[in-house]
Design a protein around this motif. Sequence first.
Motif, PDB file in Angstrom:
ATOM      1  N   VAL A   5       0.634  -1.095   0.201  1.00 31.27           N
ATOM      2  CA  VAL A   5       0.089   0.007   0.058  1.00 31.27           C
ATOM      3  C   VAL A   5       0.881   1.221  -0.024  1.00 31.27           C
ATOM      4  CG1 VAL A   5      -1.715   1.301   1.223  1.00 31.27           C
ATOM      5  CG2 VAL A   5      -1.860  -1.063   1.523  1.00 31.27           C
ATOM      6  N   ASN A   6       2.023   1.289   0.606  1.00 29.32           N
ATOM      7  CA  ASN A   6       2.786   2.609   1.049  1.00 29.32           C
ATOM      8  C   ASN A   6       3.781   2.638   0.248  1.00 29.32           C
ATOM      9  OD1 ASN A   6       1.509   3.665   3.247  1.00 29.32           O
ATOM     10  ND2 ASN A   6       2.012   1.595   4.217  1.00 29.32           N
ATOM     11  N   CYS A   7       4.114   1.689  -0.889  1.00 31.09           N
ATOM     12  CA  CYS A   7       5.335   2.068  -1.820  1.00 31.09           C
ATOM     13  C   CYS A   7       5.074   3.094  -2.542  1.00 31.09           C
ATOM     14  CB  CYS A   7       5.727   0.405  -2.596  1.00 31.09           C
ATOM     15  SG  CYS A   7       7.124   0.863  -3.821  1.00 31.09           S
ATOM     16  N   PRO A   8       5.909   4.082  -2.649  1.00 32.71           N
ATOM     17  CA  PRO A   8       5.688   5.274  -3.296  1.00 32.71           C
ATOM     18  C   PRO A   8       5.851   4.984  -4.766  1.00 32.71           C
ATOM     19  CG  PRO A   8       7.749   5.467  -2.286  1.00 32.71           C
ATOM     20  CD  PRO A   8       7.350   4.146  -1.671  1.00 32.71           C
ATOM     21  N   PHE A   9       6.570   4.100  -5.200  1.00 37.61           N
ATOM     22  CA  PHE A   9       6.770   3.611  -6.728  1.00 37.61           C
ATOM     23  C   PHE A   9       5.789   2.548  -7.231  1.00 37.61           C
ATOM     24  CE2 PHE A   9      10.700   4.907  -4.542  1.00 37.61           C
ATOM     25  CZ  PHE A   9      10.843   5.919  -5.130  1.00 37.61           C
TER      26      PHE A   9
END
Length: 313
Positions: A5-9
């Motif tokens: 959910v949090n991976c910016p890429f």
Amino acid sequence: GMCLVNCPFGAIADKSQIYQVCQALHKGEKVVACVAPAFAGQFGKEATPAKLHAAMKVLGFYDVVEVAIGADLCTVEEAHDFLEEVPAKQPWMGTSCCPAWSVMAKKLYPEFTDYISMALTPMVITARMVKKDHPDAKTVFIGPCSAKKLEANRRTIRSDVDFVLTFEEMLGIFDAADIDFSKLQANPEDEMDEGTGMGRGFAVGGGVAAAVVEAVKHIDPDRKIQIEYGDGLKNCRKMLAMAKAGKRDGYLLEGMGCPGGCVAGAGTIAPIRDSMMTVEKFKNAAPSMSCTESPYLDRLEEVEQKYEINHHD
Ligand code: SF4
């Protein structure tokens, strides 16, 4: 699933079984959906429990079963375990239902392995009951959780839970099949009325410990249980550190990998606050509140039978 959910890429994806589920449906196999209580509110306001059932029927599912039934049995099992084991055999007990929490606790502190409850998780209990009733069925757990994909993949559980889909994946199937909940006719017989309120409450952080405490009130009213709830793995780690320091003796520790509990799982779609309110309504609509009133209690022994050889596998 929080990295997903949090991976910016957007570099992380989990493995999907949408294709396998659709293949099973197309082949006309008997596919039973086991739906986690966090479903409430995930597919929009129109998607009432009865309409969800109707939508699943349109897709070709044979039946829809509430995983809250498994949560009820898990609660009663954990309540009995707590009463028997703490403090006589172990200083505290951790809940078993969140795989992210239990796997982390066992990896970080192998010496605590036996302190995490031995109860089967609601997903496995529910799927096992379905398999007992329909040995030729395929079970699909539909829930908020990516970590459940790992849990279902464990060697001895694979036979009970065939597939795991997140709510997000299920929404993809509804969209692909042009399911419009506002146009579906709900059959009053398809209302979900088998899980108890406390079992449905597993979906929101703190709900598991609350259910066990409530069950203990019925089983042994003189016993008081201290509880602590940690959500998000960071808080869970703090809780374990306190236990390691001997400051949680006598406690029931509820660990939830996702901040807010399952309503905040990696496979959810709806905003967390809205989901919490809808789950609360779903909880209050249950025919009974206490897990000790579940109509399935007499099946606990039967589903737990294979358990001794399965645990910690
Ligand atoms: S808290 Fe998160 S990781 Fe744990 S069971 Fe619920 S959705 Fe899965």
